[in-house]
Each structure stands twice: as structure tokens, then as C-alpha cells.
Enzyme design. Structure first.
Site, PDB file in Angstrom:
ATOM      1  CB  CYS A 100      18.684  24.118  73.226  1.00 31.28           C
ATOM      2  SG  CYS A 100      16.971  24.180  72.633  1.00 31.28           S
ATOM      3  CG  HIS A 132      19.579  27.757  74.585  1.00 30.08           C
ATOM      4  ND1 HIS A 132      19.459  28.063  73.245  1.00 30.08           N
ATOM      5  CD2 HIS A 132      18.341  27.296  74.967  1.00 30.08           C
ATOM      6  CE1 HIS A 132      18.231  27.808  72.837  1.00 30.08           C
ATOM      7  NE2 HIS A 132      17.534  27.348  73.850  1.00 30.08           N
ATOM      8  CG  ASN A 181      14.870  28.880  71.577  1.00 32.17           C
ATOM      9  OD1 ASN A 181      15.789  28.300  71.016  1.00 32.17           O
ATOM     10  ND2 ASN A 181      14.297  28.401  72.681  1.00 32.17           N
TER      11      ASN A 181
END
Length: 326
Positions: free
Chosen positions: A114, A251, A281
Site C-alpha cells: 500500500c 493511504h 482500499n
């Protein structure tokens, strides 16, 4: 090293198919109210059966070229951040290079989960500022839906697909990268993983489904502590204060986590940008998507200072402070 690199264009791409919370209600024991309250997510984009990370990456580059008067024919390096490549090899970057006929470009994929987009920007800044490269195409492309276990209601509500791209070029007058900070704790790898050639880690057998497995509680605890500290250290490295930052772009893991981090830092959420509400996500693509959307909406303006901070599998993290110069 003083930065001699700046971002000159940005683009993004998401698949057409939407998966709403109501769609997930039909697959697992969950509800729209629970998902919104726990994650802030309302829908996510899902790649088609024959749509892969390289397709999303190329879509993001096409958007970049469409939105800005830039020439990518002389790009000399393509870096792609992905944890969901089409193949073991060739790399996603190789597919992008071939698609755009970038005859002078080197290629490599970068795996930092990520935080991959931020790691790739860090590498691009270093290579351009040192003079080793002149023009680098940085891409984050993820098809997380293809590695999602849709029987696990704690993770399947989170993940979506998307891609973002940035062009990093040499600028001898003033670069846009002000500061950077990175770190990792590889000992926590079992908290967030997907098996590959090995189905064990540190002598412990792993859940071997080929899908993403997460210990949400452990990742949450690590992220709140690590990202809070990391942002403070990044600002110190950059010789800036919180009030010097126009936008914070973390993030997009989930909204509760983002709120916990910025509550600790005493930063109001109206200074925080994220992409999770309608994309979910998207791993390393999430910051690029939030950045692209905010630029398109006119929120981010020339000379704004942005703090980007990625974190996730590894467990690793990376952040930059940049001056937006487009």
C-alpha cells in the site's frame, strides 16, 4: 540531495463496474450501515474477468496524456507499483512499455504494497535528481478484487481496483520534492500477507488460499502508532510544521483508521484527502487516485504543499512532502 525532479502530469483510471455495499449484502453477512460506519466506504470499482493491472496502468497513462500537454515518447524509465501483477513475469511495466512503444525506457515493478506509489516516487526523485534519468513514468496499478476472499466479510468489504500515474521530470531550477521518510517492520509480515511460492513464514504455516489475509487489529495498532510518528518525523526532515501543509493524503485503508491517525496529530479532517468512499482500499493506487481526483476537482492548487503517506503490507511505510507545481 537537493531535488531536481518535479511532477509534471498526473492521471488515473478505474474499471467501469461498481460494487456497492448493497451488492456485498447479498454475498456476506454485512450491511450498508455497518460498512459505512466501520470503513467509510460506499462502493468500489471491480476489474472485469479479462482486465488486469497492466490494463488499468495503461488507462491511467492515457488519462495523464489526455489531461496534460506532455510528451511521453522520450520516457527513459517506467516504474510500476503493484502487488497484483498480470504475470510472475513479464512485469506490468514491460506491458506498459510495449503498449506505448517507449523505445528508450528501462522498466521494473516495485513491490511495497500500500505504500508502493510513495516508494516509487521516492526512487524516481532520486534517479532524476542524480542525473541518472531524465523522465520517469511512475504508476500504481492494483486489481485487489482478484486476490480478495469474498467469504471473509472483514476484508472483502474493503478492497477495490484502480490505477494512478505520475510523470516525474528533471527541473534544474527547482524540484517539487521537499522531504521524504520511510521505514518498515518486517517482523510483522504475518499480519498482512498473500501466499506465493511459499506457504509458511518464520516456520509458521500460513492460510494458503492465494488470497489476501489480514489481521485487522494488529495492522490497525501498528498503523496508528507508526504513521503518526512517521508524519511527525517527515515534517521534521522537511523543516516544516503541520500548519505549512495544505493537504494531507494518507493511504485510503479505511476511514476509521485515518480519523484515528489525524485525531492523534490534531489535524482537522477537512485538510485530509482520501479516495476510499467510492473506490475502496485500492492498495498502492489509493493515494494516486485521491491526488488525481482532488486536482481535477480544483481542490489542489499550484504551490500547495502536500503530505503523502502510504503504509501497509511488509509492514512498510513511506511518505513525501511535495510542492504541487502544475
Amino acid at each position: 540531495m537537493e531535488s531536481r525532479a518535479k511532477i509534471t502530469a498526473i492521471g488515473a483510471y478505474v474499471p467501469e463496474r461498481r460494487m456497492t455495499n448493497q451488492d456485498l449484502e447479498k454475498r456476506v453477512d454485512t450491511s450498508d450501515e455497518w460498512i459505512v460506519r466501520r470503513t467509510g466506504m460506499r462502493e468500489r470499482r471491480i476489474a472485469g474477468p479479462n482486465e488486469f493491472a497492466s490494463d488499468l496502468a495503461c488507462g491511467a497513462v492515457q488519462d495523464l496524456v489526455k489531461r496534460y500537454p506532455v510528451d511521453i515518447s522520450d520516457v527513459d524509465l517506467v516504474i510500476v507499483s503493484t502487488t497484483t501483477p498480470d504475470y510472475g513475469f513479464p512485469s506490468v511495466s514491460a506491458r506498459v512499455q510495449a503498449n506505448f512503444h517507449l523505445e528508450h525506457a528501462g522498466i521494473f515493478d516495485l513491490s511495497a504494497a500500500c505504500s508502493g506509489f510513495e516508494y516509487a516516487l521516492h526512487v524516481a526523485n532520486g534517479l532524476v535528481s542524480s542525473g541518472l534519468n531524465k523522465k520517469v513514468l511512475v504508476i500504481a496499478a492494483e486489481t485487489m478484487s482478484k486476490v480478495t476472499d469474498y467469504t471473509d466479510r472483514t476484508t472483502c468489504v474493503l478492497l477495490g481496483d484502480g490505477a494512478g500515474a505520475a510523470l516525474v521530470e528533471c527541473d534544474d531550477t527547482q524540484g517539487c520534492f521537499i522531504g521524504s521518510y520511510m521505514g518498515a517492520d518486517g517482523s510483522l509480515g504475518k499480519a498482512l500477507y498473500r501466499t506465493g511460492l511459499s506457504n509458511q513464514m518464520d516456520g509458521e504455516k500460513l492460510v494458503d488460499t492465494g488470497k489476501m489475509v489480514q489481521n485487522g487489529r494488529e495492522v490497525y495498532k501498528w498503523a496508528v502508532k507508526t504513521v503518526t510518528s512517521g508524519i511527525q518525523k517527515l515534517l521534521e526532515e522537511s523543516r516544516l510544521d503541520f500548519t505549512d501543509i495544505d493537504w494531507f493524503i494518507p493511504h485510503s485503508a479505511n476511514l476509521r483508521l485515518i480519523e484515528a491517525i489525524f485525531e492523534r496529530l490534531n489535524v482537522p479532517m477537512d485538510h485530509v484527502l482520501y479516495s476510499l468512499e467510492y473506490y475502496g482500499n485500492t492498495s498502492s493506487a489509493s493515494i494516486a487516485l485521491a491526488l488525481s481526483d482532488a486536482v481535477k476537482a480544483g481542490k489542489i492548487k499550484k504551490n500547495d504543499r502536500l503530505l503523502l503517506y502510504g503504509f501497509g503490507g511488509g509492514l512498510c511505510h513511506c511518505g513525501q512532502v511535495i510542492r504541487w507545481d502544475i
